[in-house]
Design a protein around this motif. Structure first.
Motif, PDB file in Angstrom:
ATOM      1  N   THR A 211       0.845  -1.190   0.000  1.00  0.00           N
ATOM      2  CA  THR A 211       0.000   0.000   0.000  1.00  0.00           C
ATOM      3  C   THR A 211       0.880   1.238   0.000  1.00  0.00           C
ATOM      4  OG1 THR A 211      -1.847   1.108   1.115  1.00  0.00           O
ATOM      5  CG2 THR A 211      -0.206   0.028   2.527  1.00  0.00           C
ATOM      6  N   GLY A 212       0.451   2.262  -0.723  1.00  0.00           N
ATOM      7  CA  GLY A 212       1.247   3.481  -0.810  1.00  0.00           C
ATOM      8  C   GLY A 212       0.368   4.694  -1.023  1.00  0.00           C
ATOM      9  N   ASN A 213       0.881   5.841  -0.648  1.00  0.00           N
ATOM     10  CA  ASN A 213       0.164   7.104  -0.841  1.00  0.00           C
ATOM     11  C   ASN A 213       0.531   7.747  -2.165  1.00  0.00           C
ATOM     12  OD1 ASN A 213      -1.257   7.227   1.651  1.00  0.00           O
ATOM     13  ND2 ASN A 213       0.633   7.835   2.689  1.00  0.00           N
ATOM     14  N   CYS A 214      -0.464   8.321  -2.806  1.00  0.00           N
ATOM     15  CA  CYS A 214      -0.223   9.160  -3.985  1.00  0.00           C
ATOM     16  C   CYS A 214      -0.182  10.642  -3.603  1.00  0.00           C
ATOM     17  CB  CYS A 214      -1.309   8.937  -5.040  1.00  0.00           C
ATOM     18  SG  CYS A 214      -1.452   7.238  -5.625  1.00  0.00           S
ATOM     19  N   HIS A 215      -0.738  10.977  -2.423  1.00  0.00           N
ATOM     20  CA  HIS A 215      -0.824  12.391  -2.043  1.00  0.00           C
ATOM     21  C   HIS A 215       0.456  12.913  -1.402  1.00  0.00           C
ATOM     22  CE1 HIS A 215      -2.530  10.383   1.678  1.00  0.00           C
ATOM     23  NE2 HIS A 215      -1.515  11.057   2.170  1.00  0.00           N
ATOM     24  N   LYS A 216       1.447  12.048  -1.186  1.00  0.00           N
ATOM     25  CA  LYS A 216       2.715  12.536  -0.657  1.00  0.00           C
ATOM     26  C   LYS A 216       3.649  12.900  -1.821  1.00  0.00           C
ATOM     27  CE  LYS A 216       2.632  10.008   3.770  1.00  0.00           C
ATOM     28  NZ  LYS A 216       2.867  11.044   4.792  1.00  0.00           N
ATOM     29  N   TRP A 217       4.528  11.997  -2.183  1.00  0.00           N
ATOM     30  CA  TRP A 217       5.600  12.334  -3.126  1.00  0.00           C
ATOM     31  C   TRP A 217       5.178  12.275  -4.591  1.00  0.00           C
ATOM     32  CZ3 TRP A 217       9.859  14.503  -1.115  1.00  0.00           C
ATOM     33  CH2 TRP A 217      10.026  14.384   0.264  1.00  0.00           C
ATOM     34  N   LEU A 218       3.983  11.740  -4.880  1.00  0.00           N
ATOM     35  CA  LEU A 218       3.432  11.832  -6.242  1.00  0.00           C
ATOM     36  C   LEU A 218       2.682  13.134  -6.453  1.00  0.00           C
ATOM     37  CD1 LEU A 218       2.032   8.343  -7.370  1.00  0.00           C
ATOM     38  CD2 LEU A 218       3.984   9.606  -8.278  1.00  0.00           C
ATOM     39  N   CYS A 219       2.457  13.885  -5.365  1.00  0.00           N
ATOM     40  CA  CYS A 219       1.835  15.217  -5.439  1.00  0.00           C
ATOM     41  C   CYS A 219       0.380  15.198  -5.887  1.00  0.00           C
ATOM     42  CB  CYS A 219       2.647  16.151  -6.349  1.00  0.00           C
ATOM     43  SG  CYS A 219       4.321  16.480  -5.741  1.00  0.00           S
ATOM     44  N   ALA A 220      -0.317  14.089  -5.668  1.00  0.00           N
ATOM     45  CA  ALA A 220      -1.754  14.026  -5.932  1.00  0.00           C
ATOM     46  C   ALA A 220      -2.502  14.697  -4.781  1.00  0.00           C
ATOM     47  CB  ALA A 220      -2.198  12.577  -6.096  1.00  0.00           C
ATOM     48  N   PRO A 221      -3.821  14.916  -4.933  1.00  0.00           N
ATOM     49  CA  PRO A 221      -4.582  15.534  -3.837  1.00  0.00           C
ATOM     50  C   PRO A 221      -4.675  14.614  -2.621  1.00  0.00           C
ATOM     51  CG  PRO A 221      -5.741  15.764  -5.932  1.00  0.00           C
ATOM     52  CD  PRO A 221      -4.627  14.796  -6.165  1.00  0.00           C
ATOM     53  N   LYS A 222      -4.964  15.215  -1.468  1.00  0.00           N
ATOM     54  CA  LYS A 222      -5.115  14.447  -0.234  1.00  0.00           C
ATOM     55  C   LYS A 222      -6.243  13.428  -0.396  1.00  0.00           C
ATOM     56  CE  LYS A 222      -2.166  17.388   1.420  1.00  0.00           C
ATOM     57  NZ  LYS A 222      -1.948  18.058   0.122  1.00  0.00           N
ATOM     58  N   GLY A 223      -6.032  12.234   0.134  1.00  0.00           N
ATOM     59  CA  GLY A 223      -7.043  11.180   0.039  1.00  0.00           C
ATOM     60  C   GLY A 223      -6.848  10.253  -1.132  1.00  0.00           C
ATOM     61  N   ALA A 224      -5.686  10.314  -1.784  1.00  0.00           N
ATOM     62  CA  ALA A 224      -5.393   9.430  -2.917  1.00  0.00           C
ATOM     63  C   ALA A 224      -4.280   8.475  -2.531  1.00  0.00           C
ATOM     64  CB  ALA A 224      -4.995  10.232  -4.155  1.00  0.00           C
ATOM     65  N   ALA A 225      -4.602   7.178  -2.497  1.00  0.00           N
ATOM     66  CA  ALA A 225      -3.632   6.135  -2.165  1.00  0.00           C
ATOM     67  C   ALA A 225      -4.086   4.856  -2.860  1.00  0.00           C
ATOM     68  CB  ALA A 225      -3.530   5.943  -0.657  1.00  0.00           C
ATOM     69  N   PHE A 226      -3.306   3.787  -2.702  1.00  0.00           N
ATOM     70  CA  PHE A 226      -3.660   2.537  -3.377  1.00  0.00           C
ATOM     71  C   PHE A 226      -3.282   1.348  -2.517  1.00  0.00           C
ATOM     72  CE2 PHE A 226       0.743   3.290  -4.542  1.00  0.00           C
ATOM     73  CZ  PHE A 226       1.317   2.034  -4.415  1.00  0.00           C
ATOM     74  N   LEU A 227      -3.934   0.236  -2.806  1.00  0.00           N
ATOM     75  CA  LEU A 227      -3.579  -1.064  -2.243  1.00  0.00           C
ATOM     76  C   LEU A 227      -3.366  -2.020  -3.396  1.00  0.00           C
ATOM     77  CD1 LEU A 227      -3.244  -3.124   0.069  1.00  0.00           C
ATOM     78  CD2 LEU A 227      -5.735  -3.461  -0.018  1.00  0.00           C
ATOM     79  N   HIS A 228      -2.180  -2.636  -3.442  1.00  0.00           N
ATOM     80  CA  HIS A 228      -1.842  -3.599  -4.485  1.00  0.00           C
ATOM     81  C   HIS A 228      -1.811  -4.989  -3.857  1.00  0.00           C
ATOM     82  CE1 HIS A 228       1.022  -5.980  -6.978  1.00  0.00           C
ATOM     83  NE2 HIS A 228       0.464  -5.315  -7.975  1.00  0.00           N
ATOM     84  N   ALA A 284     -12.913  12.221  -6.459  1.00  0.00           N
ATOM     85  CA  ALA A 284     -12.170  13.177  -7.286  1.00  0.00           C
ATOM     86  C   ALA A 284     -10.665  13.090  -7.067  1.00  0.00           C
ATOM     87  CB  ALA A 284     -12.662  14.597  -7.008  1.00  0.00           C
ATOM     88  N   ALA A 285     -10.218  12.846  -5.829  1.00  0.00           N
ATOM     89  CA  ALA A 285      -8.766  12.753  -5.579  1.00  0.00           C
ATOM     90  C   ALA A 285      -8.168  11.589  -6.352  1.00  0.00           C
ATOM     91  CB  ALA A 285      -8.505  12.602  -4.084  1.00  0.00           C
ATOM     92  N   TRP A 286      -8.875  10.462  -6.392  1.00  0.00           N
ATOM     93  CA  TRP A 286      -8.385   9.300  -7.145  1.00  0.00           C
ATOM     94  C   TRP A 286      -8.312   9.602  -8.637  1.00  0.00           C
ATOM     95  CZ3 TRP A 286     -12.257   5.446  -4.476  1.00  0.00           C
ATOM     96  CH2 TRP A 286     -11.890   5.298  -3.128  1.00  0.00           C
ATOM     97  N   LEU A 287      -9.341  10.268  -9.140  1.00  0.00           N
ATOM     98  CA  LEU A 287      -9.376  10.573 -10.574  1.00  0.00           C
ATOM     99  C   LEU A 287      -8.330  11.617 -10.961  1.00  0.00           C
ATOM    100  CD1 LEU A 287     -13.234  10.688 -11.196  1.00  0.00           C
ATOM    101  CD2 LEU A 287     -11.660   8.767 -11.512  1.00  0.00           C
ATOM    102  N   SER A 288      -7.792  12.327  -9.980  1.00  0.00           N
ATOM    103  CA  SER A 288      -6.773  13.346 -10.256  1.00  0.00           C
ATOM    104  C   SER A 288      -5.361  12.793 -10.279  1.00  0.00           C
ATOM    105  CB  SER A 288      -6.862  14.463  -9.204  1.00  0.00           C
ATOM    106  OG  SER A 288      -8.151  15.043  -9.191  1.00  0.00           O
ATOM    107  N   VAL A 289      -5.198  11.512  -9.961  1.00  0.00           N
ATOM    108  CA  VAL A 289      -3.862  10.919  -9.969  1.00  0.00           C
ATOM    109  C   VAL A 289      -3.192  11.034 -11.347  1.00  0.00           C
ATOM    110  CG1 VAL A 289      -2.600   8.733  -9.744  1.00  0.00           C
ATOM    111  CG2 VAL A 289      -4.237   9.426  -7.986  1.00  0.00           C
ATOM    112  N   PRO A 290      -3.907  10.778 -12.467  1.00  0.00           N
ATOM    113  CA  PRO A 290      -3.254  10.976 -13.768  1.00  0.00           C
ATOM    114  C   PRO A 290      -2.758  12.403 -13.975  1.00  0.00           C
ATOM    115  CG  PRO A 290      -5.198   9.613 -14.046  1.00  0.00           C
ATOM    116  CD  PRO A 290      -5.232  10.123 -12.625  1.00  0.00           C
ATOM    117  N   ALA A 291      -3.482  13.395 -13.466  1.00  0.00           N
ATOM    118  CA  ALA A 291      -3.026  14.782 -13.586  1.00  0.00           C
ATOM    119  C   ALA A 291      -1.730  14.983 -12.817  1.00  0.00           C
ATOM    120  CB  ALA A 291      -4.105  15.738 -13.080  1.00  0.00           C
TER     121      ALA A 291
END
Length: 398
Positions: A211-228, A284-291
């Motif tokens: 599991t990792g955050n996208c809202h830290k060092w990927l610079c996505a909005p708060k509340g965007a993370a993933f579980l693989h 919306a935070a998840w959908l903003s990951v590509p941005a």
């Protein structure tokens, strides 16, 4: 074209110009164009919430997961979005069928909230949470062997951070995951700080759960993370909130009772059905990951990452040359976060003094009797901010 300067990068962020922001690691910072993408997705949702959530969300999330999976060296079917890495850890921890006496093996460098998760789960199930000391100074070559030497016949899972929160160490995980798999032991990696700070190839890494955050060092909005989750483990994983994903049959067929909010998910993967739809939420935070990924690509992020790493190490070296302390690891064991050992008996007081008197936002952490100023250096970090911290620490005599 050369990479933009830190001064140029600072213009892309919404950070308070009166604060020396050296704590990207805690919650990240979202660039203006990514924040605007977030707002556009929210606006699209509000224009017709039924269409957006009920009929479009599955396809939109699929597209976003495909972009993220490609960046992570993974398959879109093997990951789902979650609000944060702590939720990812909780999802796996609560899903495991633990028995009294089963062991969860971990290190003494783990994030406190995740330690709390495991203590709660073990108290409820009768399992045991065993912490293995990873001594300082850190030696990466000994890491996997030290953990595997602590394995017993009752060890069911090894839980480790990829980058530690308190000490900012990058743990080498490939050998550990391979050794655990040979012994039939599952692995769960808390990669909260990893995406965007180090290169990831999850299919190659081989962790059962990551599991990792996208809202830290990927610079996505708060509340965007993933579980693989590796394919063979996906049936074991259950959502924290049981919803329509448990109504459809496991082959993706079955009635949803005419509920349009889940219709688009019929025929999707089991992992997606269970975890992606858990009632109404703002996606919306998840959908903003590509941005966010587009922003990094447009701004030469590998060059910024490398330069930020070197600038962090240089600051560490200058402070340690003054206070006579030693680094806790080799430079190659850190990313863009670096723990600077300091002589302080009041970490909380030092942190408050740095902010109140010098407007420096930086955490002061503790581990094994040592105190560290954990500095995050990002593409927007100015040399003047690093100098301000160096001057302040010298003034404090630490």
């Amino acid at each position: 074209m050369p990479a933009p300067t830190p001064e140029q990068m600072r213009e892309h962020f919404l950070l308070d110009p009166t604060v020396h922001f050296l704590n990207h690691g805690s919650f990240g910072a979202c660039p203006k164009p990514v924040f605007e993408a977030l707002q556009q997705w929210q606006l699209a949702m509000e224009r017709n919430p039924v269409e957006f959530l009920g009929r479009r969300s599955a396809a939109l999330l699929r597209t976003a997961r495909e972009r993220l999976a490609a960046h992570l060296g993974a398959q879109a079917d093997d990951l789902v979005f979650v609000p944060n890495a702590t939720t990812g850890v909780n999802t796996v921890a609560q899903s495991l069928a633990l028995q009294p006496g089963d062991e969860i093996l971990t290190t003494d460098h783990e994030y406190g909230a995740c330690d709390a998760t495991w203590h709660h789960v073990c108290q409820r199930t009768g399992a045991v949470y065993r912490r293995v000391e990873i001594p300082l100074p850190f030696e990466a070559s000994e890491f996997a062997d030290r953990l595997m030497a602590a394995v017993t016949p009752r060890t069911r899972l090894i839980f480790v951070s990829h980058l530690t929160s308190t000490t900012a160490l990058v743990f080498p995980l490939a050998a550990l995951c391979a050794a655990a798999r040979e012994r039939g032991i599952a692995t769960l990696v808390d990669g909260a700080h990893a995406p965007g700070q180090i290169d990831l190839h999850l299919d190659t890494l081989g962790a059962d759960f990551y599991t990792g955050n996208c809202h830290k060092w990927l610079c996505a909005p708060k509340g965007a993370a993933f579980l693989h989750v590796r394919p063979e483990r996906q049936r074991e994983v259950h959502a924290p909130v049981v919803s329509w994903g448990y109504v459809a049959g496991e082959d993706g067929a079955g009635s949803t009772g005419g509920h349009t909010g889940f219709d688009a998910y019929v025929g999707s993967t089991l992992l997606e059905r269970r975890l992606q739809w858990q009632g109404t939420r703002d996606i919306a935070a998840w959908l903003s990951v590509p941005a966010a990924l587009d922003f990094l690509a447009a701004n030469h992020w590998p060059a910024h990452r490398s330069a930020s790493h070197q600038r962090a190490l240089a600051l560490q070296a200058r402070v340690l040359a003054r206070n006579g302390l030693q680094p806790i690891a080799h430079g190659t064991d850190f990313g863009q976060m670096v723990p600077i050992p300091v002589r302080s008996s009041d970490p909380a007081g030092l942190r408050a003094w740095l902010f109140d008197q010098h407007r420096i936002e930086v955490p002061v952490t503790q581990h094994a009797g040592q105190v560290f100023v954990r500095v995050s250096v990002q593409a927007y970090t100015l040399d003047s901010e690093l100098q301000a911290l160096e001057n302040a620490l010298a003034a404090a005599g630490v």
